[in-house]
Write a protein that holds these residues in place. Structure first.
Motif, short mmCIF file in Angstrom:
data_model
loop_
_atom_site.label_atom_id
_atom_site.label_comp_id
_atom_site.label_asym_id
_atom_site.label_seq_id
_atom_site.Cartn_x
_atom_site.Cartn_y
_atom_site.Cartn_z
N SER A 108 7.95 -2.34 0.99
CA SER A 108 8.39 -0.95 1.07
C SER A 108 8.47 -0.42 -0.35
O SER A 108 9.00 -1.09 -1.23
N ALA A 109 7.95 0.77 -0.54
CA ALA A 109 8.04 1.41 -1.84
C ALA A 109 8.10 2.91 -1.62
O ALA A 109 7.21 3.48 -0.98
N TRP A 110 9.16 3.54 -2.12
CA TRP A 110 9.39 4.97 -1.95
C TRP A 110 9.30 5.30 -0.46
O TRP A 110 10.12 4.83 0.29
N ALA A 111 8.34 6.09 -0.02
CA ALA A 111 8.25 6.48 1.38
C ALA A 111 7.16 5.69 2.10
O ALA A 111 6.72 6.06 3.18
N ARG A 112 6.72 4.60 1.53
CA ARG A 112 5.67 3.77 2.15
C ARG A 112 6.28 2.52 2.76
O ARG A 112 7.21 1.95 2.22
N GLU A 113 5.70 2.11 3.87
CA GLU A 113 6.13 0.88 4.55
C GLU A 113 4.86 0.23 5.09
O GLU A 113 4.14 0.84 5.87
N LYS A 114 4.60 -0.98 4.66
CA LYS A 114 3.38 -1.65 5.10
C LYS A 114 3.69 -3.12 5.34
O LYS A 114 4.49 -3.72 4.63
N GLY A 115 3.05 -3.68 6.35
CA GLY A 115 3.21 -5.10 6.58
C GLY A 115 3.22 -5.49 8.04
O GLY A 115 2.92 -4.70 8.93
N VAL A 116 3.57 -6.74 8.24
CA VAL A 116 3.66 -7.31 9.58
C VAL A 116 5.14 -7.56 9.86
O VAL A 116 5.84 -8.20 9.08
N PHE A 117 5.59 -7.03 10.98
CA PHE A 117 6.99 -7.14 11.37
C PHE A 117 7.09 -7.91 12.68
O PHE A 117 6.11 -8.09 13.39
N VAL A 118 8.31 -8.33 13.01
CA VAL A 118 8.58 -9.03 14.26
C VAL A 118 9.44 -8.12 15.12
O VAL A 118 10.47 -7.61 14.67
#
Length: 143
Positions: free
Chosen positions: A74-84
């Motif tokens: 997560s950075a500023w208003a970005r969210e990226k990745g694989v979540f559960v």
């Protein structure tokens, strides 16, 4: 007397800078394209191919539910990745969000897998929604 730096370290330094710049460019936004009967998303090391006929539902959501991050950033208003998914821990949720403050697309595919995606420009996200709706309806008509 000045000692000269070995050529190996110069090349290593330049190569490291080039790799960092490429990684920044790739992570900067979601790269989306269509090829044949599939929709592709690339955001840094996160890559997903979605055949149109496997997409079950597409809808708008204002917020992403709270989930546990498996990997990503997560950075500023970005969210990226694989979540559960907290309700179904065996399901992975892929998040490609360039702007957390805007609406996101919720894509359900293969009956239970989730993707949340938006682009930095809300008009581009709306155009993506219309594009996906059209392609999904075409794919279901062919079946």
């Amino acid at each position: 007397m000045r000692k000269e730096r070995h050529w190996f370290w110069n090349i290593l330094l330049v190569l490291t800078l080039v790799i960092c710049i490429i990684a920044l460019i790739i992570h900067y936004k979601n790269w989306i394209w269509e090829k044949e009967a599939s929709f592709y998303v690339l955001s840094g090391v996160y890559y997903k191919e979605l055949p149109f006929e496997k997409i079950n539902e597409i809808s708008w959501v204002d917020r992403i539910p709270s989930m546990e991050r498996n990997n990503g950033f997560s950075a500023w208003a970005r969210e990226k990745g694989v979540f559960v998914d907290s309700l179904k821990p065996e399901n992975k949720v892929y998040v490609y969000v360039d702007n957390l403050n805007e609406r996101k697309l919720k894509i359900i595919y293969e009956d239970s897998l989730l993707i949340y995606i938006n682009l930095s420009d809300s008009l581009e996200t709306e155009a993506l929604f219309r594009f996906l709706e059209t392609k999904i309806s075409e794919a279901t008509k062919i079946k």
